[in-house]
Design an enzyme around this catalytic site. Structure first.
Site, PDB file in Angstrom:
ATOM      1  N   ASP A  22      18.807  11.303  31.055  1.00 13.05           N
ATOM      2  CA  ASP A  22      19.453  11.650  29.783  1.00 13.05           C
ATOM      3  C   ASP A  22      19.238  13.141  29.511  1.00 13.05           C
ATOM      4  OD1 ASP A  22      20.399  11.497  27.020  1.00 13.05           O
ATOM      5  OD2 ASP A  22      20.209   9.340  27.298  1.00 13.05           O
ATOM      6  N   HIS A  72      21.400  15.173  31.456  1.00 16.37           N
ATOM      7  CA  HIS A  72      22.535  15.563  30.622  1.00 16.37           C
ATOM      8  C   HIS A  72      22.458  16.998  30.125  1.00 16.37           C
ATOM      9  CE1 HIS A  72      23.543  11.082  29.593  1.00 16.37           C
ATOM     10  NE2 HIS A  72      23.473  11.313  30.880  1.00 16.37           N
TER      11      HIS A  72
END
Ligand SMILES: *[C@@H]1O[C@H](CO)[C@@H](O)[C@H](O)[C@H]1NC(C)=O
Ligand SMILES: *[C@@H]1O[C@H](CO)[C@@H](O)[C@H](O)[C@H]1NC(C)=O
Ligand SMILES: *[C@@H]1O[C@H](CO)[C@@H](O)[C@H](O)[C@H]1NC(C)=O
Length: 390
Positions: free
Chosen positions: A216, A239
């Site tokens: 993430d 991310h």
């Protein structure tokens, strides 16, 4: 007579040395045994450390140690060095945390804390993943294993690795003057949980010379934050670095003074992303941002301002975001993008982006022509841009 004076001086010196030397609290002295849960021993050592009026060192020696959970709280009277030389392992099944609503390791209300030692915090997420049926069952229990640092001041977390854990997540909330350096987060890119370092409600926070591999956000920043430096951090997979999402809660406060410098993004879903919700009540500002000397290695969406952030289309796009983004410097962004829109500025119609200064950009997309998106923004340019911006 002379001899007596000399002896007296030696005695006084010895006493002074004793008073100033660091007191060592080795968890083994508190009953920690290899293979057994050391949480009780660690808590006892912690209680002695916070009561100490001189600097103290809590030592977790080399070797593998089990830790079910630990909640270490101040206030402390003198600096504390938490030295993790060994490998601290969570229990394999994260649903077995003794206090379910708590993080794995929590440290609250301390001043002058150093965590170091070259050791490993092992959340054992991968094992948990296997034990649970998460590969088949989307609704399986996937509790993130967290290191949570809240209300801490003047502290340093260095030379520590968090590894082999699908769900590792570091929180740093309501803290001042905290530095993470040579900090490694290592989780596989396919882990679908909250990962990396989350910082909010803080001031003077540093993340430097670190490596963050997650599924993430590499580093995410929430509201009420000022003076953050992220320097020489390698992100990816994951991310990328994000500010937000912001706007949902009317009480949110400004974000100001964020510098991301000398970082590399390898195969990330974004480089740097700012997310604000449309049709949301908060009207704060995000200002004084510096994104400089960044290298993209096949990163998708190198720079994104998304003021229409609306995941799963579950929001109302009819009203613009009320958050103002201003005073931003973007320069020396180089490398390769995995998507054609290398810079994407979707600014709010109600609060256009203001004073955005763009210097050298050199981004390629698969050898093809890259493009940019510009809404409600009029950047100021100071160097060559490839592709041409706006
Ligand atoms: C870990 O942190 C995340 C994000 O802040 C939170 O949602 C989750 O409940 C935390 N996990 C535990 C076990 O406390
Ligand atoms: C941290 O600093 C803030 C602001 O100076 C102060 O209010 C708070 O009590 C400090 N916390 C600790 C644990 O020293
Ligand atoms: C910040 O914390 C570090 C580490 O404890 C300390 O050496 C330094 O003096 C602090 N800086 C300020 C401005 O308080």
């Amino acid at each position: 007579m002379d001899k007596k004076v000399i002896w007296l001086v030696i005695l006084v010196l010895q006493l002074l040395l004793k008073a100033n030397s660091e007191r060592v609290f080795d968890v083994r002295k508190y009953g920690a045994k290899k293979g057994a849960d050391i949480s009780q021993a660690l808590m006892k050592a912690w209680r002695d450390a916070i009561a100490s009026t001189t600097s103290s060192k809590i030592l977790i020696p080399k070797g593998h140690w089990k830790l079910s959970q630990a909640r270490m709280e101040g206030p402390n009277k003198a600096p504390i060095n938490l030295v993790v030389r060994g490998n601290l392992q969570a229990y394999r099944d994260p649903t077995q945390l003794p206090v379910k609503s708590q993080e794995w390791v929590t440290i609250n209300y301390v001043n002058f804390l150093t965590i170091s030692g070259g050791g490993v915090l092992d959340g054992q997420g991968q094992e948990a993943w296997k034990l649970n049926d998460c590969h088949k069952n989307k609704n399986c229990a996937k509790l993130p294993i967290n290191l949570s640092l809240n209300f801490i001041n003047n502290s340093i977390i260095q030379d520590i690795t968090t590894k082999d854990s699908k769900n590792f997540h570091v929180n740093c909330i309501s803290s001042r003057n905290v530095t993470f350096q040579r900090f490694t987060v290592s989780t596989p890119g396919d882990s679908p949980n909250t990962d990396g370092i989350h910082i909010a409600r803080g001031n003077h926070i540093r993340v430097i010379d670190s490596i963050i591999k997650t599924g993430d956000d590499c580093i995410s920043m929430g509201d009420d934050l000022s003076d953050v430096l992220i320097k020489n951090v390698h992100c990816g997979p994951g991310h990328g670095i994000s500010i937000g999402s912001l706007g949902k809660n009317v009480q949110e406060k400004d974000v100001k003074g964020i510098t991301v410098q000398g970082c590399t993004f390898t195969g990330t879903q974004n480089g740097i992303r700012i997310k604000t919700w449309p049709s949301a009540p908060a009207a704060l500002t995000i200002s004084d941002l510096h994104f400089i000397d960044l290298t993209m290695v096949n990163a998708a969406n190198p720079i994104v301002f998304d003021q229409k952030y609306c995941p799963w289309n579950h929001c109302d796009l009819s009203k613009p975001s009320l958050i103002k983004i201003s005073n931003v410097e973007i320069r020396n962004i180089r490398g390769t993008s995995a998507t054609s829109d290398v810079l994407s500025f979707i600014c709010s119609k109600a609060k256009p982006c203001d004073n955005i200064r763009i210097g050298l950009i050199d981004l390629k997309y698969n050898g093809k022509q890259a493009t940019t998106i510009c809404e409600n923004i009029r950047p100021l340019f100071s160097a060559k841009q490839t592709p041409r911006v706006c």
